[in-house]
Scaffold this active site. Structure first.
Site, PDB file in Angstrom:
ATOM      1  N   MET A 101     -45.122 -34.296  34.515  1.00 46.14           N
ATOM      2  CA  MET A 101     -46.306 -33.453  34.359  1.00 46.14           C
ATOM      3  C   MET A 101     -46.933 -33.704  32.998  1.00 46.14           C
ATOM      4  O   MET A 101     -46.263 -33.584  31.967  1.00 46.14           O
ATOM      5  CB  MET A 101     -45.929 -31.970  34.469  1.00 46.14           C
ATOM      6  N   GLY A 189     -46.237 -29.768  29.031  1.00 45.78           N
ATOM      7  CA  GLY A 189     -45.886 -31.149  29.302  1.00 45.78           C
ATOM      8  C   GLY A 189     -44.402 -31.378  29.501  1.00 45.78           C
ATOM      9  O   GLY A 189     -43.620 -31.123  28.599  1.00 45.78           O
ATOM     10  N   SER A 190     -43.977 -31.879  30.648  1.00 44.64           N
ATOM     11  CA  SER A 190     -42.553 -31.954  30.930  1.00 44.64           C
ATOM     12  C   SER A 190     -42.296 -32.704  32.244  1.00 44.64           C
ATOM     13  O   SER A 190     -43.139 -33.470  32.689  1.00 44.64           O
ATOM     14  CB  SER A 190     -41.979 -30.541  30.993  1.00 44.64           C
ATOM     15  N   ARG A 191     -41.139 -32.423  32.876  1.00 40.78           N
ATOM     16  CA  ARG A 191     -40.756 -33.172  34.065  1.00 40.78           C
ATOM     17  C   ARG A 191     -39.833 -32.350  34.952  1.00 40.78           C
ATOM     18  O   ARG A 191     -39.078 -31.501  34.467  1.00 40.78           O
ATOM     19  CB  ARG A 191     -40.042 -34.447  33.601  1.00 40.78           C
TER      20      ARG A 191
END
Length: 232
Positions: A101, A189-191
């Site tokens: 993301m 912001g990440s995953r």
């Protein structure tokens, strides 16, 4: 502007974003008082913050056996990996699908399958770029194990990224989730990693854009080959 047109551009915001948007808005008023060009910059950042915490409705598929994406973003990794040991899913590698993301994606996370949450495990860590493979092991994360009706288990892991500094999870062990149900979010912001049950092949390809709660990333109970794709 019609209601349908308005709903295209204006999305509901998750309550987690209220204090952040309020803070940006207050700072914007101060910036306008100091110097008008700074105020317009602050206004743009306030709009971005509101957009970041948007929580749009999704058309979640109701067919049994579907695994949907837990996040909006791009499929950044597909391959075998051992699930987080704190979940107790064993040492064998499972197929992992990672959805990255960016700061422009919707960051509300949704359950990939329906089932009972058997474990929720938070582990502190680093804040490496979430698109890197080693982020799964080194970064701060929050992992969930979900037991399906047939006893098989699936893992979904929230991973903090380079900018992200806060993982939020509202789900507790013993809770039952519906497919596509909201279970948490990650700020800025990440995953998300999904570890599929043994023998299940992903139905998405590297670089594919996913929509949380809508995009089917795998089909349970079917001997379907891994999906391939080409850029066009």
């Amino acid at each position: 502007m019609s209601v349908s047109m308005l709903s295209t551009f204006v999305k509901p915001m998750h309550r987690e974003g209220i204090p952040f948007v309020a803070g940006f808005a207050a700072a914007t008023l101060v910036l306008f008082w100091i110097w008008e060009p700074l105020g317009w910059l602050g206004l743009g950042l306030t709009v971005w913050c509101y957009y970041f915490f948007r929580d749009p409705k999704r058309a979640v598929p109701l067919n049994r056996g579907l695994v949907v994406s837990p996040a909006d973003g791009l499929v950044s990794l597909i391959g075998p990996a051992v699930p987080p040991p704190e979940l107790g899913l064993g040492p064998e590698a499972l197929t992992r699908v990672s959805v990255f993301m960016s700061v422009f994606n919707c960051h509300v996370n949704r359950a990939p399958v329906a089932g009972r949450v058997t474990a929720v495990a938070y582990r502190p860590g680093k804040f490496l770029n979430a698109s890197l493979d080693k982020a799964s092991e080194d970064n701060e994360r929050n992992a969930l194990a979900i037991e399906l009706d047939d006893g098989r288990k699936l893992a979904v892991v929230q991973i903090a990224g380079l900018v992200a500094r806060r993982i939020v999870c509202w789900t507790k062990p013993g809770q039952t989730l519906r497919t596509g149900e909201r279970f948490g979010l990650i700020r800025f912001g990440s995953r998300l990693d999904v570890y599929l049950p043994a023998g299940i092949m992903p139905q998405v390809a590297l670089g594919q854009t996913c929509v949380a709660g809508e995009t089917v990333i795998a089909v349970l109970g079917q001997d379907a080959p891994q999906r391939m794709a080409s850029e066009d």
